[in-house]
Scaffold this motif. Structure first.
Motif: not given
Length: 138
Positions: A39-45, A115-132
């Motif tokens: 999930v990048m900036n609320e868009e799911e892939y 059975d689901e794990m959500k890993m949130s990436m800090p924005e500074e590691q993800a190029g300023g984007m919200e990534v999960a």
């Protein structure tokens, strides 16, 4: 005599609480987890689609990301893209609100529900984007 009973009762209560905590999510992170969605900036892939965006792996059969969390606090992550695998290792620990996984100095907050794990990436590691990253237990 009364004081001894109170201490025994309190000790039993603490023991039961610790056991219940351990049974209810204390070690939910242990096991193998396969990336299912990004999930990048609320868009799911779809994970395979996302990992194979180079376009060279149309079948997406040789593409995966697997996280393996051991009961000793160690974790390894294996990324396979276009049939080439790379593994990195690190640690996991219980955090204030879930778990914290550290791989090669980078930290990520993790929440496990069933059975689901959500890993949130800090924005500074993800190029300023919200990534999960959303993983499913294998």
């Amino acid at each position: 005599m009364m004081r001894t009973k109170k201490i025994l009762w309190l000790t039993a209560l603490i023991t039961i609480t610790v056991m219940l905590f351990a049974a209810c999510g204390g070690n939910d992170i242990i096991g193998q987890w396969q990336l299912d969605k990004v999930v990048m900036n609320e868009e799911e892939y779809d994970a395979k689609e996302f990992l194979s965006m180079s376009g060279e792996d149309e079948g997406k059969s040789n593409t995966s990301l697997v996280l393996d969390c051991k009961d000793d606090g160690k974790v390894s992550i294996t990324t396979t893209v276009l049939g080439e695998s790379e593994t990195a290792s690190g640690t996991w620990e219980k955090g204030d609100d879930g778990f914290v996984i550290t791989i090669e100095g980078d930290e990520a907050n993790v929440k496990v529900q069933g059975d689901e794990m959500k890993m949130s990436m800090p924005e500074e590691q993800a190029g300023g984007m919200e990534v999960a990253l959303i993983f499913e237990k294998k």
